[in-house]
Design a protein around this motif. Structure first.
Motif, mmCIF file in Angstrom:
data_model
loop_
_atom_site.group_PDB
_atom_site.id
_atom_site.type_symbol
_atom_site.label_atom_id
_atom_site.label_comp_id
_atom_site.label_asym_id
_atom_site.label_seq_id
_atom_site.Cartn_x
_atom_site.Cartn_y
_atom_site.Cartn_z
ATOM 1 N N GLY A 9 3.997 88.740 -90.579
ATOM 2 C CA GLY A 9 5.194 88.919 -89.774
ATOM 3 C C GLY A 9 5.181 88.179 -88.461
ATOM 4 N N LEU A 10 4.278 87.224 -88.325
ATOM 5 C CA LEU A 10 4.155 86.444 -87.086
ATOM 6 C C LEU A 10 4.596 85.005 -87.320
ATOM 7 N N PRO A 11 5.113 84.331 -86.297
ATOM 8 C CA PRO A 11 5.499 82.920 -86.461
ATOM 9 C C PRO A 11 4.295 82.058 -86.820
ATOM 10 N N LEU A 12 4.565 80.897 -87.377
ATOM 11 C CA LEU A 12 3.493 79.943 -87.645
ATOM 12 C C LEU A 12 2.751 79.610 -86.352
ATOM 13 N N PRO A 13 1.438 79.429 -86.424
ATOM 14 C CA PRO A 13 0.708 79.009 -85.225
ATOM 15 C C PRO A 13 1.281 77.685 -84.680
ATOM 16 N N ARG A 14 1.287 77.567 -83.407
ATOM 17 C CA ARG A 14 1.839 76.381 -82.760
ATOM 18 C C ARG A 14 1.122 75.123 -83.255
ATOM 19 N N ASN A 15 1.908 74.133 -83.652
ATOM 20 C CA ASN A 15 1.405 72.829 -84.091
ATOM 21 C C ASN A 15 0.553 72.910 -85.362
ATOM 22 N N TYR A 16 0.704 73.968 -86.146
ATOM 23 C CA TYR A 16 -0.149 74.137 -87.320
ATOM 24 C C TYR A 16 -0.003 72.982 -88.306
ATOM 25 N N TYR A 17 1.202 72.489 -88.481
ATOM 26 C CA TYR A 17 1.442 71.433 -89.462
ATOM 27 C C TYR A 17 1.627 70.052 -88.826
ATOM 28 N N GLU A 18 1.145 69.869 -87.626
ATOM 29 C CA GLU A 18 1.382 68.600 -86.943
ATOM 30 C C GLU A 18 0.671 67.425 -87.631
ATOM 31 N N ARG A 19 -0.377 67.694 -88.412
ATOM 32 C CA ARG A 19 -1.097 66.616 -89.095
ATOM 33 C C ARG A 19 -0.469 66.256 -90.443
ATOM 34 N N VAL A 20 0.609 66.935 -90.809
ATOM 35 C CA VAL A 20 1.295 66.608 -92.060
ATOM 36 C C VAL A 20 2.174 65.381 -91.802
ATOM 37 N N LYS A 21 1.738 64.236 -92.285
ATOM 38 C CA LYS A 21 2.397 62.967 -91.959
ATOM 39 C C LYS A 21 3.342 62.471 -93.046
ATOM 40 N N VAL A 22 3.533 63.267 -94.098
ATOM 41 C CA VAL A 22 4.374 62.826 -95.211
ATOM 42 C C VAL A 22 5.671 63.631 -95.220
ATOM 43 N N PRO A 23 6.721 63.099 -95.854
ATOM 44 C CA PRO A 23 7.967 63.865 -95.975
ATOM 45 C C PRO A 23 7.744 65.141 -96.778
ATOM 46 N N VAL A 24 8.331 66.223 -96.309
ATOM 47 C CA VAL A 24 8.220 67.518 -96.987
ATOM 48 C C VAL A 24 9.623 68.087 -97.184
ATOM 49 N N LEU A 25 9.919 68.451 -98.412
ATOM 50 C CA LEU A 25 11.172 69.142 -98.713
ATOM 51 C C LEU A 25 10.840 70.589 -99.052
ATOM 52 N N ASN A 26 11.283 71.494 -98.194
ATOM 53 C CA ASN A 26 11.121 72.922 -98.451
ATOM 54 C C ASN A 26 12.361 73.433 -99.161
ATOM 55 N N VAL A 27 12.151 74.107 -100.284
ATOM 56 C CA VAL A 27 13.258 74.551 -101.123
ATOM 57 C C VAL A 27 13.173 76.061 -101.309
ATOM 58 N N ALA A 28 14.321 76.717 -101.228
ATOM 59 C CA ALA A 28 14.409 78.154 -101.468
ATOM 60 C C ALA A 28 15.573 78.430 -102.404
ATOM 61 N N GLY A 29 15.520 79.554 -103.099
ATOM 62 C CA GLY A 29 16.608 79.965 -103.964
ATOM 63 C C GLY A 29 17.604 80.833 -103.208
ATOM 64 N N SER A 30 18.873 80.693 -103.539
ATOM 65 C CA SER A 30 19.904 81.458 -102.833
ATOM 66 C C SER A 30 19.793 82.958 -103.112
ATOM 67 N N LYS A 31 19.133 83.336 -104.214
ATOM 68 C CA LYS A 31 18.976 84.745 -104.554
ATOM 69 C C LYS A 31 17.654 85.324 -104.056
ATOM 70 N N SER A 32 16.867 84.538 -103.361
ATOM 71 C CA SER A 32 15.601 85.025 -102.821
ATOM 72 C C SER A 32 15.845 85.833 -101.553
ATOM 73 N N PRO A 33 14.924 86.735 -101.207
ATOM 74 C CA PRO A 33 15.116 87.581 -100.022
ATOM 75 C C PRO A 33 15.103 86.774 -98.731
ATOM 76 N N THR A 34 15.653 87.385 -97.700
ATOM 77 C CA THR A 34 15.817 86.706 -96.410
ATOM 78 C C THR A 34 14.498 86.213 -95.838
ATOM 79 N N TYR A 35 13.450 87.031 -95.942
ATOM 80 C CA TYR A 35 12.176 86.606 -95.363
ATOM 81 C C TYR A 35 11.679 85.318 -95.997
ATOM 82 N N MET A 36 11.964 85.143 -97.294
ATOM 83 C CA MET A 36 11.504 83.956 -98.005
ATOM 84 C C MET A 36 12.280 82.725 -97.564
ATOM 85 N N THR A 37 13.591 82.845 -97.476
ATOM 86 C CA THR A 37 14.389 81.691 -97.039
ATOM 87 C C THR A 37 14.099 81.355 -95.578
ATOM 88 N N ASN A 38 13.911 82.379 -94.757
ATOM 89 C CA ASN A 38 13.583 82.127 -93.348
ATOM 90 C C ASN A 38 12.262 81.386 -93.216
#
Length: 272
Positions: free
Chosen positions: A204-233
């Motif tokens: 229930g905590l935000p991602l650590p600051r700069n946790y993914y800063e070393r990810v240098k490639v394009p990332v597409l995050n996908v969620a389903g419209s019927k998934s719960p709010t916590y998942m889409t958030n």
């Protein structure tokens, strides 16, 4: 389909198979899934006209082994899974696209943090809880599951996992009567690896600051419209945390996404 193998850094044998032609694309399964159980077979069939698709059994599942078990919840446990994925990428020619689902999405992102040779990532619903729209998961869940497995209570370990991810009690009891449940129980010992990857991000905590800063490639995050709010958030939060992140919603889908819904999105993203 012929099974091939590669060897991970700790000596584990990682089994995989290849289908299709085109740029290399590695599918990364979620918890309890492997080549004979889960969504990768249908997804590979839907993508093999555009890509050379690699499906592999994560360590301890299917025909893959665990040479040196790591302590669950440790950095080493995550590093071993990343190394396994790295061995598959090497077998695929040294670089590849990644498509990960659930904990497999989180693993793909960890591989990018480790700066493996990845061309782009589609991450479908990494199961994070990053806000107050869902109760946090028990931080000791991995340890509880491991103790159940060690005591020979594999079915109870799978039940605990299924209840944690939201399956109704009655549905779990019905599932225990099916042949599929035996397959799930056979790989119950691998659940602590999944929890090592995702539990720190289910509090229930935000991602650590700069946790993914070393990810240098394009990332597409996908969620389903019927998934719960916590998942889409959570998917939106990840897309904002990576330097080159994007976010889309698949209409009518939930965590058990259909291959024919996800494949066109993956094809468009990877070929753009």
């Amino acid at each position: 389909m012929t099974t091939k193998t590669t060897t991970s850094a700790d000596g584990s044998t990682i089994a995989y198979e290849v289908t299709g032609s085109g740029p290399a694309l590695v599918l990364v399964d979620g918890a309890l899934c492997y080549r004979d159980m889960g969504p990768s077979k249908d997804l590979a069939a839907a993508l093999s006209d555009k890509f050379t698709v690699y499906r592999y059994d994560r360590r301890g599942r299917g025909e893959s082994t665990i040479a040196e078990p790591a302590t669950p919840g440790t950095a080493e446990a995550v590093e071993q899974e990343v190394a396994d994925l790295g061995a598959v990428i090497e077998a695929a020619g040294g670089h590849a696209y990644l498509l990960g689902q659930s904990s497999g999405a989180a693993l793909a992102l960890e591989a990018a943090r480790a700066e493996l040779s990845i061309d782009a990532i589609l991450a479908y619903e990494a199961p994070f809880i990053l806000d107050d729209t869902h109760e946090p998961n028990d931080a000791d869940l991995g340890d509880r599951v491991e103790k159940l497995v060690e005591s020979g209570r594999r079915a109870a370990a799978v039940e605990l996992f299924l209840r944690t991810v939201g399956m109704p009690w009655v549905a779990v009891k019905v599932m225990r009567l099916t042949p599929a449940f035996k397959k799930l129980s056979a790989v119950a010992h691998t659940l602590p690896y999944d929890f090592s990857i995702v539990l720190p991000f289910e509090q229930g905590l935000p991602l650590p600051r700069n946790y993914y800063e070393r990810v240098k490639v394009p990332v597409l995050n996908v969620a389903g419209s019927k998934s719960p709010t916590y998942m889409t958030n959570a998917q939106q939060a990840i897309s904002k945390a990576v330097p080159d992140g994007r976010y889309v919603v698949l209409d009518g889908q939930n965590h058990m996404v259909k291959a024919d819904a996800l494949a066109p999105v993956a094809t468009e993203f990877f070929t753009a």
